[in-house]
Design a protein around this motif. Structure first.
Motif, PDB file in Angstrom:
ATOM      1  N   LEU A  69      13.919   8.156   0.026  1.00 50.72           N
ATOM      2  CA  LEU A  69      14.436   8.210  -1.173  1.00 50.72           C
ATOM      3  C   LEU A  69      13.621   7.888  -2.170  1.00 50.72           C
ATOM      4  O   LEU A  69      12.030   7.749  -1.757  1.00 50.72           O
ATOM      5  CB  LEU A  69      15.537   7.060  -1.731  1.00 50.72           C
ATOM      6  N   ARG A  70      13.046   8.253  -2.824  1.00 47.71           N
ATOM      7  CA  ARG A  70      12.352   7.998  -4.220  1.00 47.71           C
ATOM      8  C   ARG A  70      12.842   6.827  -5.056  1.00 47.71           C
ATOM      9  O   ARG A  70      13.964   6.815  -5.102  1.00 47.71           O
ATOM     10  CB  ARG A  70      12.541   9.307  -5.197  1.00 47.71           C
ATOM     11  N   CYS A  71      11.887   5.635  -4.251  1.00 48.23           N
ATOM     12  CA  CYS A  71      12.633   4.581  -5.132  1.00 48.23           C
ATOM     13  C   CYS A  71      11.997   3.910  -6.753  1.00 48.23           C
ATOM     14  O   CYS A  71      10.233   4.124  -6.519  1.00 48.23           O
ATOM     15  CB  CYS A  71      12.169   3.115  -4.143  1.00 48.23           C
ATOM     16  N   LEU A  72      12.364   3.736  -7.864  1.00 51.07           N
ATOM     17  CA  LEU A  72      11.221   3.384  -9.085  1.00 51.07           C
ATOM     18  C   LEU A  72      12.172   1.684  -8.943  1.00 51.07           C
ATOM     19  O   LEU A  72      13.141   1.873  -9.312  1.00 51.07           O
ATOM     20  CB  LEU A  72      12.276   4.651  -9.730  1.00 51.07           C
ATOM     21  N   PRO A  96      17.146   9.956  -6.445  1.00 49.77           N
ATOM     22  CA  PRO A  96      16.351   8.938  -6.361  1.00 49.77           C
ATOM     23  C   PRO A  96      17.060   7.463  -6.724  1.00 49.77           C
ATOM     24  O   PRO A  96      17.974   7.014  -7.068  1.00 49.77           O
ATOM     25  CB  PRO A  96      16.093   9.010  -8.800  1.00 49.77           C
ATOM     26  N   LEU A  97      16.397   6.565  -6.663  1.00 43.34           N
ATOM     27  CA  LEU A  97      16.643   4.728  -6.494  1.00 43.34           C
ATOM     28  C   LEU A  97      16.392   4.106  -7.501  1.00 43.34           C
ATOM     29  O   LEU A  97      15.151   3.812  -7.586  1.00 43.34           O
ATOM     30  CB  LEU A  97      16.520   4.525  -5.481  1.00 43.34           C
ATOM     31  N   GLY A 137       7.813   6.763  -2.426  1.00 44.33           N
ATOM     32  CA  GLY A 137       8.964   7.970  -1.419  1.00 44.33           C
ATOM     33  C   GLY A 137       7.900   9.346  -1.692  1.00 44.33           C
ATOM     34  O   GLY A 137       8.278   9.370  -3.196  1.00 44.33           O
ATOM     35  N   SER A 138       8.918  10.407  -1.838  1.00 46.40           N
ATOM     36  CA  SER A 138       8.862  11.198  -1.951  1.00 46.40           C
ATOM     37  C   SER A 138       9.091  12.007  -3.448  1.00 46.40           C
ATOM     38  O   SER A 138      10.685  11.159  -3.508  1.00 46.40           O
ATOM     39  CB  SER A 138       9.088  12.787  -0.961  1.00 46.40           C
ATOM     40  N   SER A 183       0.946  -1.639   0.335  1.00 43.69           N
ATOM     41  CA  SER A 183       0.040  -0.265  -0.173  1.00 43.69           C
ATOM     42  C   SER A 183       0.740   1.337  -0.045  1.00 43.69           C
ATOM     43  O   SER A 183       0.288   2.066  -0.439  1.00 43.69           O
ATOM     44  CB  SER A 183      -0.883  -0.014   1.449  1.00 43.69           C
ATOM     45  N   GLN A 184       2.160   1.267   0.252  1.00 42.10           N
ATOM     46  CA  GLN A 184       3.123   2.345   0.234  1.00 42.10           C
ATOM     47  C   GLN A 184       3.819   2.209  -1.111  1.00 42.10           C
ATOM     48  O   GLN A 184       4.588   3.230  -1.107  1.00 42.10           O
ATOM     49  CB  GLN A 184       3.879   2.137   1.562  1.00 42.10           C
TER      50      GLN A 184
END
Length: 276
Positions: free
Chosen positions: A55-58, A31-32, A25-26, A5-6
Motif C-alpha cells: 500500500l501507499r500509506c499516508l 492509497p491508504l 510504500g510505492s 527508516s521505512q
C-alpha cells in the motif's frame, strides 16, 4: 521526533497550512490514508513498514497536531470540519478515491467520510469512537472554556505523559513516551488538543448512522480488547448493526499498534487487499 527508516515525513499545503504526513510504500500502490485522534501520526509508526509492501500509506497529522503547522479552534476541530480537511488533503495529494484507516476520534472523521464523501473504498477502524462511546470524561471536561483557559502547556503535557502508559499493554520506555508527547511542548499544539477535546460530541457519530449504513463501505474493526477508553463492546455492537463490517480482536489497549503490530498489519492487509 523519531520516525521509522521505512517511512518518510513530508508536507502538503492544505487551505494555506502546511500539513505533515508520514509516507511509506510505492507511489503506484493503492492509497491508504491513516488518521489519528487525540494523539498524532506517531500511533501508526509500528505498522507502516508492515503495510508498505502493498500500500501507499499516508499517515496525516491534522492542523495543530504532531508535526503539522497551524492551530485548531473549537469550531475547526469537529468531526465534520476535520473530514473537510482530509478531503482537501486528498485533493492536494492527487487522490480521487482511497481507503482509510483511523484511530480514536479519527475514527469518527473516517465514518463521516465513508458516510458522505463517496470517496472511501474501504475502511479500517482501530479502537475508534463510535455511537455514543465518546467523549470519555477526561476529554469531555475540556468543553468548559474556563478549564481550557486555565490549563497551561505544562499541565497538558503532564496529563498526556501520564495517559500514555494507560494506552499500551507493554511497558513503554521513557524515550517512547517522550516521543509520543513531544508535540504538546508547543503551546499551539496544546491548544489544538484542547480544541479537539472541546469539540468532541457523540451526535457526530450518531447522526451519520443512516448514511453510513446506506453507504455500506466494507469495514474492518481491529480492537485492542483491553482498551479502557473505547470499550470492545462498542466494536461488537458496530458489527452487529452495520452492514459489510467485521471485527478482529487483538492483544492491547487503546493504541494496540504498540502491542500487536504484526497482527494488526496482517488484518489490515487481508481486508484492504480483498475485493470491493
Amino acid at each position: 521526533m523519531s520516525v521509522s527508516s521505512q517511512a518518510e515525513r513530508k508536507t502538503v499545503e492544505v487551505n494555506g497550512t502546511r500539513l505533515s504526513y508520514l509516507e511509506a510504500g510505492s507511489p503506484d500502490a493503492p492509497p491508504l490514508l491513516l488518521l489519528h485522534g487525540t494523539f498524532w501520526s506517531r500511533v501508526w509508526q509500528p505498522v507502516l513498514p508492515l503495510l508498505a509492501g502493498e500500500l501507499r500509506c499516508l499517515a496525516l497529522d491534522f492542523p495543530g497536531f504532531g508535526c503539522s503547522e497551524g492551530e485548531l479552534e473549537v469550531e475547526e476541530a469537529s468531526v465534520p470540519a476535520l473530514a473537510k480537511v482530509v478531503e482537501a488533503a486528498a485533493d492536494a495529494l492527487g487522490l480521487d478515491t482511497f481507503a482509510v484507516a483511523a484511530h480514536d476520534i479519527g475514527g469518527g472523521v473516517a465514518q463521516h467520510l465513508a458516510a458522505y464523501s463517496g470517496r472511501v473504498t474501504k475502511l479500517v477502524l482501530v479502537n475508534a469512537v463510535m455511537f455514543d462511546s465518546w467523549p470519555v470524561p477526561a476529554v469531555e471536561r475540556f468543553r468548559d472554556p474556563a478549564l481550557r483557559e486555565a490549563t497551561s502547556t505544562e499541565d497538558l503535557l503532564a496529563a498526556r505523559t501520564k495517559t500514555m502508559q494507560l494506552t499500551v499493554e507493554r511497558p513503554l520506555t521513557d524515550e517512547e513516551i517522550n516521543d509520543y508527547v513531544t508535540p504538546w511542548r508547543s503551546p499551539a499544539r496544546a491548544r489544538s488538543w484542547m480544541a479537539m477535546a472541546a469539540a468532541a460530541d457523540p451526535r457526530y457519530t450518531l447522526d451519520l448512522l443512516p448514511a453510513l449504513k446506506s453507504a455500506a463501505v466494507p469495514t474492518r474493526l481491529i480492537w485492542g480488547r483491553d482498551d479502557d477508553f473505547q470499550k470492545v463492546t462498542f466494536a461488537r455492537r458496530y458489527v452487529a448493526e452495520l452492514p459489510s463490517s467485521d471485527l478482529v480482536e487483538v492483544a492491547g489497549k487503546h493504541i494496540p499498534m504498540e502491542d500487536s503490530a504484526q497482527e494488526i498489519a496482517a488484518a489490515m492487509l487481508q481486508h484492504l487487499s480483498g475485493p470491493l
